[in-house]
Design an enzyme around this catalytic site. Structure first.
Site, PDB file in Angstrom:
ATOM      1  N   HIS A   1       0.854  -1.192   0.000  1.00 30.64           N
ATOM      2  CA  HIS A   1       0.000   0.000   0.000  1.00 30.64           C
ATOM      3  C   HIS A   1       0.885   1.234   0.000  1.00 30.64           C
ATOM      4  O   HIS A   1       1.817   1.352   0.788  1.00 30.64           O
ATOM      5  CB  HIS A   1      -0.907   0.048   1.229  1.00 30.64           C
ATOM      6  CG  HIS A   1      -1.736   1.303   1.263  1.00 30.64           C
ATOM      7  ND1 HIS A   1      -2.907   1.435   0.550  1.00 30.64           N
ATOM      8  CD2 HIS A   1      -1.531   2.500   1.872  1.00 30.64           C
ATOM      9  CE1 HIS A   1      -3.392   2.653   0.735  1.00 30.64           C
ATOM     10  NE2 HIS A   1      -2.577   3.323   1.528  1.00 30.64           N
TER      11      HIS A   1
ATOM     12  N   ASP B   1     -15.118   2.875   7.312  1.00 26.53           N
ATOM     13  CA  ASP B   1     -14.027   3.717   6.832  1.00 26.53           C
ATOM     14  C   ASP B   1     -14.496   4.626   5.704  1.00 26.53           C
ATOM     15  O   ASP B   1     -14.132   5.798   5.646  1.00 26.53           O
ATOM     16  CB  ASP B   1     -12.858   2.858   6.348  1.00 26.53           C
ATOM     17  CG  ASP B   1     -11.769   3.724   5.718  1.00 26.53           C
ATOM     18  OD1 ASP B   1     -11.199   4.552   6.449  1.00 26.53           O
ATOM     19  OD2 ASP B   1     -11.538   3.614   4.518  1.00 26.53           O
TER      20      ASP B   1
ATOM     21  N   ARG C   1     -13.882  13.140   7.139  1.00 25.58           N
ATOM     22  CA  ARG C   1     -12.568  13.740   7.443  1.00 25.58           C
ATOM     23  C   ARG C   1     -12.138  14.696   6.345  1.00 25.58           C
ATOM     24  O   ARG C   1     -11.528  15.731   6.598  1.00 25.58           O
ATOM     25  CB  ARG C   1     -11.514  12.637   7.612  1.00 25.58           C
ATOM     26  CG  ARG C   1     -11.640  11.865   8.923  1.00 25.58           C
ATOM     27  CD  ARG C   1     -10.830  10.580   8.885  1.00 25.58           C
ATOM     28  NE  ARG C   1      -9.454  10.822   8.477  1.00 25.58           N
ATOM     29  CZ  ARG C   1      -8.743   9.990   7.717  1.00 25.58           C
ATOM     30  NH1 ARG C   1      -9.265   8.861   7.278  1.00 25.58           N
ATOM     31  NH2 ARG C   1      -7.507  10.274   7.399  1.00 25.58           N
TER      32      ARG C   1
ATOM     33  N   SER D   1      -7.607   3.907   8.998  1.00 29.68           N
ATOM     34  CA  SER D   1      -8.295   3.879   7.699  1.00 29.68           C
ATOM     35  C   SER D   1      -7.577   2.926   6.742  1.00 29.68           C
ATOM     36  O   SER D   1      -8.188   2.030   6.149  1.00 29.68           O
ATOM     37  CB  SER D   1      -8.329   5.297   7.114  1.00 29.68           C
ATOM     38  OG  SER D   1      -8.788   5.281   5.779  1.00 29.68           O
TER      39      SER D   1
ATOM     40  N   LYS E   1      -8.704  -1.560   6.029  1.00 30.82           N
ATOM     41  CA  LYS E   1      -8.998  -2.138   4.710  1.00 30.82           C
ATOM     42  C   LYS E   1      -7.996  -3.237   4.362  1.00 30.82           C
ATOM     43  O   LYS E   1      -8.377  -4.280   3.829  1.00 30.82           O
ATOM     44  CB  LYS E   1      -8.966  -1.036   3.640  1.00 30.82           C
ATOM     45  CG  LYS E   1     -10.185  -0.112   3.713  1.00 30.82           C
ATOM     46  CD  LYS E   1     -10.119   1.026   2.721  1.00 30.82           C
ATOM     47  CE  LYS E   1      -9.077   2.048   3.095  1.00 30.82           C
ATOM     48  NZ  LYS E   1      -9.194   3.322   2.392  1.00 30.82           N
TER      49      LYS E   1
END
Length: 425
Positions: free
Chosen positions: A86, A165, A172, A187, A191
Site C-alpha cells: 500500500h 471507513d 474527514r 483507515s 482495509k
C-alpha cells in the site's frame, strides 16, 4: 434498543484528553455506521482525536471496530502465500503496475485492491482503465481464480470491506481532520487487514507531493501502521520514500501505463526501477521468498505475468494507449543543472490538464498529463524542453502553466539521491 453510551460523553472524554475504552470505541464505530451518531458528532470526535491523539491500544481497537463493520476476505485456501503493498500516494506513483506482476512471477500471490485518484494524486484504477477493455470490478470468485493464475490481481475494493471507513473518510475530507495519524493509520490498515493478505509492505511517501510533508510525521505514521499490522497478525514492514520530486518522467493515466510497460521491458527511469525492486524484495521476503527481483524484470518473466494479468481482466495488452489531442512544450529560460522539481506543482498541473478529478464522480481524461524531459540532475540550456503538457482541452493549458511557474530550480551541479529514505519494521 437502548444505546450503552451517548455520543456527547465520548466526544467530551476525548476532548478532555481521556483514553477511550474498548467498549466505547466499538460502540462509537458501530453506532456511526448505523447512523445513530450524526455526522456533526463524529466530526467533533475526529477533531478531538486530531488534537489529543490516541495510544496504541486505542488505535488498534478503533481499527478492529472498522474491520468488524463489514466483511473480511480469507486467502488461506490459496495454494501460495499472499503479499500486498500500500502506498500513501504521490505524483507519478505508478509502482503497483510493474510491482504486482513482478512479485507474482516468483509464485507469491498479490491481491492489490486499489482505488481511484482524487486531487493531485493519481489512482491505480484510473491508470489501468486507460487500457482498452480492462475492467476494475471483479467478483470474489474472479479474484481468487486470478490469484491462482496469473497470480496477481489489481481491482476495485468491494463496498463490503470496512464500510465504516468509507463513511468516516468522506467526513474527514471536509472537516480538516484528514491528517490525524490515528485516523489515517486505522483507515489504511482496516482495509488492508480486512482484505486478508498474509504480508503487507507500506510505501509511506514524504515530501511536497505527499500527504506527509515532514519526515518525523511520516515515520510516526509508518510506525503506527506497522504496529497495527503486527498486532493483527499480518507481517508488516514500511519503507519511507521521497516524494519531493515526481516519480519517473510520465505523469497521467495512459502515460504512466506506458512508463510501467517500459520498466517491465527492462528499461524505464532509474527511480521507478529502484523502488519497484526494493518493494518487491520486501514483499517476497515477508512471504518467505528470498530472491533478487531485478532478475525477473530483466528476463521478461514479469512482463509475461503483466500480459496475462491484463488479458484476464478483459484488457488488451497490445492495444494502443490513448493520446491527448493537444500538446504544448514548456522550455527552459535559463541554463544549468536541474536541482529541484516540485512534485506538488507537477501533480496539480497534471490534475488541471484533466488527468485527475476534484470530486469522486468527475471523469478523467485517459491521455492527459505531463511528460518530464528534464529531471533532477539533468543539464539544460536555455530553450531546451522541460516538460510537455497533454490534454484534450486547450483551455486547460494556461492554468497548468501557471502552477508550473517556479516548479523548477537550477544549480551548477545536482544529482538525485536514492528515493528510499528509511525502513520501519
Amino acid at each position: 434498543m437502548t444505546e450503552p453510551f451517548a455520543a456527547v460523553e465520548i466526544i467530551t472524554a476525548k476532548r478532555n484528553g481521556q483514553r477511550l475504552t474498548d467498549e466505547q470505541i466499538a460502540w462509537t464505530v458501530d453506532a456511526y455506521t448505523r447512523g445513530v451518531i450524526a455526522d456533526e458528532q463524529m466530526a467533533a470526535l475526529a477533531m478531538a482525536i486530531f488534537l489529543n491523539g490516541m495510544d496504541r491500544g486505542e488505535i488498534a481497537r478503533w481499527t478492529r471496530a472498522m474491520i468488524d463493520s463489514g466483511e473480511t476476505m480469507d486467502f488461506s485456501s490459496l495454494s501460495k502465500p499472499t503479499s500486498d503493498k500500500h502506498s500513501t500516494g504521490g505524483v507519478g506513483d505508478k509502482i503497483t503496475l510493474p510491482l504486482a506482476p513482478l512479485v507474482a512471477s516468483y509464485g507469491v500471490a498479490v491481491p492489490q485492491l486499489s482505488g481511484r485518484g482524487l486531487g493531485h494524486t493519481g489512482g491505480t484504477l484510473d491508470k489501468l482503465e486507460a487500457i482498452a477493455g480492462w475492467r476494475a470490478d471483479l467478483s470474489n470468485e474472479e479474484i481468487f481464480a486470478l490469484l491462482e493464475d496469473p497470480g496477481a490481481v489489481i481491482c476495485a475494493a468491494g463496498a463490503g470491506l470496512a464500510p465504516a471507513d468509507k463513511k468516516l473518510y468522506a467526513l474527514r475530507d471536509i472537516t480538516g481532520t484528514v491528517e490525524a495519524i490515528p485516523l489515517i493509520a486505522s483507515s489504511i490498515m482496516s482495509k488492508k487487514i480486512a482484505e486478508g493478505t498474509g504480508a503487507l509492505v507500506l510505501d509511506v511517501k514524504v515530501g511536497s507531493g505527499a500527504f506527509m510533508k515532514d519526515l518525523d510525521q511520516a515515520r510516526e505514521l509508518a510506525r503506527t501502521m506497522v504496529d497495527l499490522g503486527t498486532d493483527a497478525g499480518t507481517r508488516t514492514t514500511a519503507l519511507l520514500t521521497d516524494m519531493s520530486a515526481p516519480l519517473g518522467r510520465k505523469i497521467g493515466n495512459a502515460l504512466e501505463v506506458e512508463e510501467s510497460v517500459e520498466v517491465l521491458a527492462g528499461g524505464g527511469p532509474a527511480d521507478i526501477v529502484e523502488l519497484t525492486v526494493a518493494l518487491a524484495r520486501e514483499m517476497l521476503s515477508a512471504a518467505g521468498v528470498e530472491a533478487d527481483p531485478a532478475e525477473n524484470l530483466a528476463n521478461g518473466k514479469a512482463m509475461d505475468v503483466w500480459r496475462k494479468m491484463i488479458a484476464a481482466q478483459d484488457g488488451d495488452p497490445d492495444a494502443e494507449l490513448p493520446r491527448s489531442t493537444h500538446t504544448e512544450t514548456i522550455t527552459a529560460t535559463e541554463s544549468g543543472v536541474v536541482s529541484g522539481l516540485d512534485a506538488l506543482s507537477v501533480g496539480v498541473a497534471s490534475w488541471r490538464l484533466g488527468a485527475g478529478r476534484a470530486r469522486k464522480e468527475d471523469p478523467v481524461q485517459a491521455g492527459a498529463g505531463i511528460t518530464i524531459h528534464a529531471h533532477i540532475g539533468d543539464k539544460v540550456a536555455a530553450g531546451d524542453p522541460l516538460v510537455t503538457l497533454h490534454t484534450d482541452d486547450e483551455g486547460r493549458f494556461e492554468r497548468a502553466r501557471d502552477i508550473l511557474d517556479g516548479a523548477y530550480t537550477f544549480a551548477d551541479s545536482a544529482e538525485r539521491g536514492s528515493v528510499i529514505l528509511d525502513k520501519i519494521q
